[in-house]
Scaffold this motif. Structure first.
Motif, short mmCIF file in Angstrom:
data_model
loop_
_atom_site.label_atom_id
_atom_site.label_comp_id
_atom_site.label_asym_id
_atom_site.label_seq_id
_atom_site.Cartn_x
_atom_site.Cartn_y
_atom_site.Cartn_z
N ASP A 291 0.83 -1.22 0.00
CA ASP A 291 0.00 0.00 0.00
C ASP A 291 0.86 1.25 0.00
N ARG A 292 1.94 1.19 0.79
CA ARG A 292 2.85 2.33 0.86
C ARG A 292 3.41 2.64 -0.53
N MET A 293 3.77 1.58 -1.24
CA MET A 293 4.36 1.79 -2.56
C MET A 293 3.32 2.27 -3.57
N ALA A 294 2.17 1.59 -3.58
CA ALA A 294 1.17 1.88 -4.62
C ALA A 294 0.60 3.28 -4.50
N SER A 295 0.63 3.85 -3.28
CA SER A 295 0.02 5.17 -3.14
C SER A 295 1.05 6.30 -3.26
N SER A 296 2.31 5.98 -3.51
CA SER A 296 3.29 7.07 -3.63
C SER A 296 3.18 7.72 -5.00
N GLU A 298 5.45 8.87 -6.87
CA GLU A 298 6.48 8.36 -7.79
C GLU A 298 5.98 7.11 -8.49
N PHE A 299 5.28 6.26 -7.71
CA PHE A 299 4.81 5.00 -8.30
C PHE A 299 3.80 5.27 -9.41
N VAL A 300 2.89 6.22 -9.15
CA VAL A 300 1.88 6.57 -10.16
C VAL A 300 2.58 7.05 -11.43
N GLU A 301 3.51 7.97 -11.27
CA GLU A 301 4.20 8.55 -12.42
C GLU A 301 5.01 7.49 -13.17
N GLN A 302 5.72 6.68 -12.40
CA GLN A 302 6.56 5.66 -13.04
C GLN A 302 5.72 4.60 -13.76
N THR A 303 4.60 4.26 -13.16
CA THR A 303 3.76 3.25 -13.79
C THR A 303 3.21 3.77 -15.11
N LEU A 304 2.74 5.02 -15.10
CA LEU A 304 2.20 5.59 -16.34
C LEU A 304 3.31 5.72 -17.39
N ALA A 305 4.50 6.07 -16.95
CA ALA A 305 5.63 6.18 -17.89
C ALA A 305 5.94 4.82 -18.49
N GLN A 341 -7.35 -3.40 -17.53
CA GLN A 341 -8.27 -4.45 -17.06
C GLN A 341 -9.32 -4.72 -18.13
N PHE A 342 -8.80 -4.90 -19.34
CA PHE A 342 -9.63 -5.21 -20.51
C PHE A 342 -10.72 -4.16 -20.71
N ASP A 343 -10.23 -2.90 -20.88
CA ASP A 343 -11.13 -1.78 -21.12
C ASP A 343 -12.26 -1.73 -20.10
N GLU A 354 -4.22 0.02 -8.75
CA GLU A 354 -4.32 -1.44 -8.83
C GLU A 354 -3.19 -2.04 -9.68
N ALA A 355 -2.28 -1.15 -10.17
CA ALA A 355 -1.25 -1.62 -11.10
C ALA A 355 -0.24 -2.54 -10.46
N THR A 356 -0.19 -2.57 -9.12
CA THR A 356 0.73 -3.53 -8.50
C THR A 356 0.36 -4.93 -8.96
N GLU A 357 -0.92 -5.11 -9.28
CA GLU A 357 -1.33 -6.43 -9.76
C GLU A 357 -1.19 -6.57 -11.26
N PHE A 358 -1.25 -5.42 -11.97
CA PHE A 358 -1.17 -5.49 -13.43
C PHE A 358 0.17 -6.04 -13.89
N GLU A 359 1.21 -5.78 -13.08
CA GLU A 359 2.54 -6.24 -13.49
C GLU A 359 2.82 -7.69 -13.10
N SER A 360 1.84 -8.35 -12.49
CA SER A 360 2.05 -9.71 -12.01
C SER A 360 0.96 -10.63 -12.56
N SER A 361 1.33 -11.82 -13.00
CA SER A 361 0.34 -12.74 -13.56
C SER A 361 -0.68 -13.17 -12.51
N ILE A 362 -0.23 -13.18 -11.27
CA ILE A 362 -1.09 -13.62 -10.17
C ILE A 362 -0.64 -12.87 -8.92
N GLU A 363 -1.56 -12.62 -8.02
CA GLU A 363 -1.16 -11.91 -6.81
C GLU A 363 -0.37 -12.84 -5.90
#
Ligand SMILES: Cc1cc2nc3c(=O)[nH]c(=O)nc-3n(C[C@H](O)[C@H](O)[C@H](O)COP(=O)(O)O)c2cc1C
Length: 434
Positions: A291-296, A298-305, A341-343, A354-363
């Protein structure tokens, strides 16, 4: 019944590691020493291979300039080939796989470099075959824009035909080293290939001695139907970002069916699923960490980049709090689908959270024991063959590696889910072991 053993690999990037994190490595890993140490650590944990990602441009996909990519240290990306030589020199069993693009390397040079690295590593080298997905990469090689996906794969298919012929241009017993006659290699066993294709031509033979593995291990990550067909035809190991257990099972079954159709034994194609792990001493600790990571910010910006770079879509032009419209790309469609998440119509802010999960095939979150149990269950359900562990943006710190090699792997070994020692010297043999 004995547990089903699976393979482990790690996906990283020759980038400035975690230069600004609390447990930073320093951000200047350009001598290769940090990653050499990482390779040794993964070998201690009996990983099948380490794989180095690569791209051939400084992305400007987000915002139309390189600002965000340089700000976050995502852009500098050094050449993985010399790093492969360095990592090989400090290990003796770990497979070393690097990414090289069929767009960038002339086939002769790629085959020669691969043969050299397979010798330096004594039969542990692999090539992650990519066709590139960015116009900016294409422009670094004199093209105006990236060829469309179908054409890229048609070119790559011919490319494979050519390099396979080059790898075979030296017969296995061409080097005779006959001291009495003073002959190093028998010229009758080294053959020109005289390849003339639609896209590529090469006379051959290769001017390197035949590889210890005959040819390098081929790794590929086809996501589209054409990409999956290509992967099933050529690859020894296929890596993918799948969507949950159903998605993993569907992908592996599809690949196995395609391999069979191409006259191959499906067991010779090891499908490894991309995962990001969040490990903690307790589940609460692991959740808090995520949660700490996903809400920072930097994480939002880096994920979109990152998503912009791999899809060539500028995500800075969408409102964070509006639903994202349906999108398609000439880049990585599968990764785009998983991110959106498939449009799903969710807002960009929500998708990023929710992108912490997008980068992983499974939680995979929890204590080493909890995650080890889950990995065992998943492989049992999917049928095989293993995991490709990574971190966000593939930037890695020592702590993250140690958590896996000294926490998770022992937990997996106690359950007999992964190997406790290498049986063979070459990557091909280790992949085929189970
Ligand atoms: C785990 C994984 C690693 C990848 N590594 C790279 C890479 O290093 N460089 C690159 O240009 N593309 C990379 N790709 C993109 C793939 O080569 C491929 O283009 C993508 O999965 C989309 O499939 P498609 O080409 O069939 O559309 C990677 C994809 C995945 C899933």
């Amino acid at each position: 019944m004995a547990a089903k053993k699976f393979h482990l690999s790690w996906f990283m990037n020759f980038v400035p590691d975690l230069w600004n994190e609390p447990f930073a490595n320093g951000g200047s890993p350009w001598s290769g020493e940090f990653y050499m140490e990482m390779a040794k650590t993964l070998e201690r944990a009996c990983f099948d291979y380490i794989m180095v990602e690569d791209k051939l441009c400084v992305s400007e996909s987000m915002g139309g300039t390189a600002e965000i990519y340089l700000k976050h240290g995502l852009a500098p990306k050094h050449d993985p080939a010399p790093l492969a030589a360095l990592m090989s020199s400090v290990t003796s069993r770990l497979g070393i796989v690097i990414t090289m693009s069929t767009l960038g390397y002339p086939p002769f040079l790629l085959a020669r470099l691969s043969a050299t690295l397979d010798h330096i590593s004594r039969g542990r080298f692999g090539w992650n075959i990519v066709t590139s997905a960015e116009d900016l990469a294409a422009q670094n090689f004199g093209l105006d824009q990236l060829p469309p996906r179908e054409l890229r794969y048609a070119m790559a298919d011919e490319y494979m035909d050519l390099v396979n012929k080059l790898f075979d241009s030296w017969e296995p017993d061409a080097v005779v080293m006959d001291r009495k006659k003073g002959i190093y290699a028998d010229y009758r066993k080294v053959h020109p290939i005289n390849f003339k294709g639609r896209f590529f031509s090469s006379r051959g033979p290769l001017n390197t001695v035949r590889c210890p593995q005959g040819r390098p291990i081929y790794v590929q990550a086809g996501g589209s139907p054409t990409g999956r067909e290509f992967a099933a035809k050529h690859a020894d190991s296929i890596i993918t970002l799948a969507d949950g257990i159903e998605g993993m099972k569907w992908y592996r079954d599809d690949i196995r069916a395609r391999a069979k159709k191409n006259g191959r034994n499906p067991d010779d194609v090891k499908v490894l699923f991309l995962v990001i792990l969040t490990l903690g001493s307790t589940m609460e600790e692991a959740r808090a960490k995520r949660d700490r990571m996903a809400s920072s910010p930097e994480f939002v910006e880096q994920t979109l980049a990152l998503v912009s770079a791999i899809t060539d879509i500028d995500f800075s032009k969408f409102e964070l709090d509006s639903p994202l419209p349906p999108l398609t790309t000439n880049g990585e469609q599968g990764s785009l689908d998983k991110f959106t998440q498939f449009d799903s119509g969710k807002t960009l802010r929500q998708l990023t959270y929710e992108a912490t999960e997008f980068e992983s095939s499974i939680e995979l979150i929890g204590t080493p024991d909890q995650v080890a149990d889950r990995m065992g269950e998943v492989i049992e359900e999917v049928g095989g063959d293993g995991f490709l562990i990574t971190t966000h943006n593939q930037r890695v710190g020592r702590n993250q590696v140690i958590e896996v090699t000294d926490g998770l792997v022992p937990a997996l070994q106690r359950r007999r889910l992964v190997r406790t020692a290498y049986t063979y010297p070459t990557l091909r043999e280790n992949l085929k072991e189970f």
